[in-house]
Every structure is written in structure tokens, then in C-alpha cells.
Scaffold this motif. Structure first.
Motif, PDB file in Angstrom:
ATOM      1  N   GLY A 353       0.808  -1.234   0.000  1.00 56.15           N
ATOM      2  CA  GLY A 353       0.000   0.000   0.000  1.00 56.15           C
ATOM      3  C   GLY A 353       0.824   1.258   0.000  1.00 56.15           C
ATOM      4  N   ALA A 354       2.065   1.156  -0.001  1.00 57.22           N
ATOM      5  CA  ALA A 354       2.926   2.336   0.030  1.00 57.22           C
ATOM      6  C   ALA A 354       2.730   3.207  -1.198  1.00 57.22           C
ATOM      7  N   PRO A 355       2.612   2.635  -2.402  1.00 55.05           N
ATOM      8  CA  PRO A 355       2.379   3.520  -3.576  1.00 55.05           C
ATOM      9  C   PRO A 355       1.058   4.291  -3.476  1.00 55.05           C
ATOM     10  N   LEU A 356      -0.016   3.649  -2.947  1.00 54.58           N
ATOM     11  CA  LEU A 356      -1.292   4.361  -2.828  1.00 54.58           C
ATOM     12  C   LEU A 356      -1.170   5.524  -1.856  1.00 54.58           C
ATOM     13  N   VAL A 357      -0.464   5.292  -0.762  1.00 56.34           N
ATOM     14  CA  VAL A 357      -0.279   6.379   0.201  1.00 56.34           C
ATOM     15  C   VAL A 357       0.460   7.538  -0.443  1.00 56.34           C
ATOM     16  N   LYS A 358       1.474   7.188  -1.217  1.00 61.44           N
ATOM     17  CA  LYS A 358       2.237   8.235  -1.892  1.00 61.44           C
ATOM     18  C   LYS A 358       1.361   9.007  -2.891  1.00 61.44           C
ATOM     19  N   ILE A 359       0.447   8.251  -3.597  1.00 59.00           N
ATOM     20  CA  ILE A 359      -0.439   8.915  -4.569  1.00 59.00           C
ATOM     21  C   ILE A 359      -1.402   9.864  -3.851  1.00 59.00           C
ATOM     22  N   LYS A 360      -1.953   9.398  -2.712  1.00 59.38           N
ATOM     23  CA  LYS A 360      -2.882  10.252  -1.957  1.00 59.38           C
ATOM     24  C   LYS A 360      -2.166  11.508  -1.467  1.00 59.38           C
ATOM     25  N   GLN A 361      -0.977  11.313  -0.937  1.00 55.33           N
ATOM     26  CA  GLN A 361      -0.226  12.476  -0.470  1.00 55.33           C
ATOM     27  C   GLN A 361       0.043  13.442  -1.610  1.00 55.33           C
ATOM     28  N   ALA A 362       0.325  12.904  -2.791  1.00 56.32           N
ATOM     29  CA  ALA A 362       0.581  13.773  -3.946  1.00 56.32           C
ATOM     30  C   ALA A 362      -0.688  14.515  -4.357  1.00 56.32           C
TER      31      ALA A 362
END
Length: 413
Positions: A353-362
């Protein structure tokens, strides 16, 4: 190590039966050359706590470590003796580097090296003797050593005097023997010179007194005088062991002894020969009997050997196929491991889930930046609107200012 010894034995067998002893001859020549170069003093073996090598030191395995260090020390000393500077190797130096340096120096002298350097690491053998022998020859050439003609000692020839007992006697020996007898027994002393003088005087007196032809001495008294003087007239002569006559007598004695011993020994040898021949006949007959009795077993053994050779061939063929299939299996296993690793990497990336978190933060960051941009755009539009309104009011003011004077001027007119 065992493989290397087998290779050496095979090469020695190919060169001939005497090749195995060539290293001993080469080692003896090397030791003579080292003695000509005075290696015991100049090589400073005592400072290295080493004794001078024996006749077959480098031909036989004694202590490989000590022999290798002795080889390196002598090789370095011979290279320096031959005019090439070479550093003295130490005990803890790399042996491969030391051997390569020695072989390079040997090649610089024009010598051929047709053996691997590992042959020198053991510290003994034909190759070690060859290297040291070549270096010793180069050192002798450098010091300009040459053989000189031999000088033989001059031997004084002694005069031979044939006596009644077939022994050699010279005048000097007679005088020496007379002197020895004088020291032992003064009563038995006989001076030969005095005898010669007396005989000479007697001859002179006889020549002068020719008229006296008969003796007046009584025969009995003469015999008594002869018996009294006879022991004093004997001359003892010591036999010399270097006399060839004594050697001939010894040869005859030894020949007689050999012939007498041969008569007894020949009978024993004939008996022994007959017994050995009978034993050989028995052994040959027994061997023929055993061969006849075991002929069927020999045939079975030969057939079993043939079957064994066929089975070995089949085994070799099968083992070749197994090795090929094992290699193919290892390749397939490696490819399977690579595919598994790729699948694991992709699965971990999909479930993570790390990429999704990064996308949300972006996205939140983009929204914040969008709001700020909207605010900035509104401020800029407001500023632009004010500037436009200001320009418009200025324009209208200027227009009113220009229209009023014209109307006043028209009314006055």
C-alpha cells in the motif's frame, strides 16, 4: 603430488633406463663446480645456519623446506657471481615470485626452460640440479675459470742392486742399515768404507809383493778366524713393500689360494646348480599342471572380464547422458528461480500500500497548490480589474476635461 611423480616416472621411462640416475651425475658435477667457486666461504652458508650440501643433496627428498631455501640461497649467490645483481631471498618471501625471478635470470643467460616452475618448489629433483648447474657454469665463465695442465711430481730413480735374496738394495740403504745396527749393537758394527780401504790396500800390497805366493797361516787357525768373523759379516736387508718382486710373490700366493679355494667351492656350486635346476623343473611341471587344471576357470575369468568391460562401457555412456541431463536440469532450475523471483517482486509490489499512500499524499499536495494558485489568480484578476477601472476613470476624466473648454468657447463666440 602423486600425479606429478607419476608424470616424472613416465618421462624417465621414455628417455631410457639410465635417465633416473642422470640427476645424481649432475648433482656430483654441480658440487665440483661449487667447490671450484669456493662456495663454502663466499656463499656464507654458516651465516644462514646451513651446512654444505652432500653429494646427492638435491637429488633425493630430505627436507623440502630446507632444500628449497638452500636452492634459493645458492641460486641467488650464483647469479650474483655471474655478474647479474640479484637480491638474496629471505625465508618468508613468496616462493612463486622467487622462482619466477630465478627463471627469468636463467633465461637472460640464454638457457632454455622447458618445465613448469612448480617443479622447483619441492626443492629437489632433476630440474633443481639443472638450474643450479647452468648458473654454476655461467659463474665459472664470468670469473674466467680455465683448466690448467697437470703438474706431476718428479720421482727420483733409485739404483738397483741385485742381492742373493732377490731384494733391492742401494748404497744409501746399506749405510742406513749399518747406522741402525750401530745404535742397536756396537759390537756388530761394520764400516763398508773401511772394508773397501782394506781391500784396496791388500790389493796394492799383493801387487807390490808378487814374490809371496803362498800363505804361512795354519788352516785350522784360519777356519777358527772365519767362524769368529762370519756372524759380523752378515748384512740384514729389510724388504720393501713397494718392491715389484714382493708383489709378484703375493700374486702367486693369492692365485694358489684362489685355485685351492675354487676346487672346494666348485663342488658346492655344482651341487647348488643341480638343486636349482631340479627345483626349476619341478616348478615348471607344477605350473603346467596348474594351468591344465585351471584352464576352464581362466576362460570363465576372461569371459567375466569381457562382460565387465562391456558393462563399464555402458556405464560410461549412461553416465554421459546423466551428466548432460543434470546440466539441462540445472539450467531449467536456474530459469525457474529467476521466474519465481520476478513473480515475488511483482506480487509484493501489487499488495504493497505504500504507492497508494504516496499517490494520496501527492493528490492532497496538488489540491493545496491548486487552491493557492486560485487565490493568486483571484488577486491578480482583482489587481488587473482595478488597473482597468483606474485607466477608464482617467480616460473619462480626460474626455470631460477636453469637452468642457470647447463648449465654453463655442458660447462665447
Amino acid at each position: 603430488m602423486a600425479a606429478a611423480e607419476e608424470e616424472d616416472a613416465g618421462a624417465t621411462a621414455e628417455r631410457g633406463p639410465g635417465a633416473a640416475y642422470h640427476m645424481f651425475v649432475m648433482m656430483e658435477d654441480l658440487l665440483e663446480k661449487l667447490k671450484l667457486l669456493d662456495y663454502e666461504e663466499e656463499a656464507a652458508l654458516r651465516s644462514h645456519n646451513m651446512r654444505p650440501p652432500s653429494r646427492h643433496y638435491f637429488a633425493l627428498p630430505v627436507n623440502p623446506g630446507e632444500q628449497f631455501y638452500m636452492f634459493c640461497t645458492l641460486a641467488a649467490w650464483l647469479i650474483n657471481k655471474a655478474g647479474h645483481p640479484f637480491e638474496q631471498p629471505q625465508e618468508y618471501d613468496d616462493p612463486n615470485a622467487t622462482i619466477s625471478s630465478i627463471l627469468s635470470e636463467l633465461r637472460s643467460f640464454g638457457r632454455s626452460v622447458d618445465f613448469p616452475p612448480s617443479k622447483l618448489k619441492v626443492g629437489y629433483g632433476e630440474q633443481v640440479c639443472y638450474v643450479l648447474d647452468c648458473l654454476a657454469e655461467e659463474a665459472l665463465k664470468h670469473v674466467s675459470f680455465s683448466w690448467k695442465r697437470p703438474t706431476y711430481p718428479t720421482e727420483e730413480m733409485e739404483e738397483e742392486v741385485i742381492m742373493e735374496d732377490d731384494a733391492e738394495l742401494t748404497l744409501n740403504k746399506v749405510e742406513e742399515l749399518a747406522a741402525e745396527e750401530d745404535t742397536d749393537n756396537e759390537e756388530n758394527y761394520i764400516d763398508l768404507n773401511v772394508l773397501k780401504a782394506q781391500t784396496y790396500k791388500s790389493d796394492v800390497t799383493e801387487s807390490k809383493q808378487e814374490e809371496i805366493l803362498e800363505s804361512t797361516v795354519d788352516a785350522s787357525e784360519w777356519n777358527l778366524e772365519v767362524e769368529r768373523v762370519l756372524p759380523q759379516l752378515k748384512v740384514t736387508i729389510r724388504t720393501d713393500n713397494k718392491d715389484w718382486r714382493i708383489h709378484v710373490d703375493q700374486m702367486h700366493q693369492h692365485q694358489d689360494g684362489i685355485e685351492s679355494a675354487l676346487k672346494d667351492t666348485r663342488g658346492y656350486l655344482d651341487k647348488l646348480h643341480n638343486e636349482i635346476s631340479r627345483t626349476l623343473e619341478k616348478v615348471s611341471s607344477r605350473e603346467k599342471y596348474i594351468n591344465n587344471q585351471l584352464e576352464h576357470l581362466v576362460q570363465e575369468f576372461r569371459s567375466a572380464q569381457a562382460l565387465l568391460s562391456e558393462a563399464k562401457e555402458k556405464y560410461q555412456q549412461g553416465s554421459g547422458g546423466v551428466t548432460e541431463r543434470t546440466r539441462t536440469l540445472s539450467e531449467i532450475t536456474e530459469e525457474l528461480e529467476k521466474v519465481k523471483q520476478e513473480m515475488e517482486e511483482k506480487g509484493s509490489s501489487m499488495t504493497d500500500g505504500a504507492p497508494l499512500v504516496k499517490i494520496k499524499q501527492a493528490l492532497t499536495k496538488l489540491k493545496q497548490e491548486t487552491v493557492q494558485m486560485d487565490i493568486r489568480i483571484g488577486v491578480v484578476e482583482h489587481t488587473l480589474l482595478q488597473s482597468k477601472l483606474k485607466e477608464k476613470s482617467n480616460m473619462t476624466r480626460e474626455m470631460h476635461a477636453t469637452t468642457i473648454p470647447e463648449s465654453s468657447a463655442v458660447g462665447t463666440y
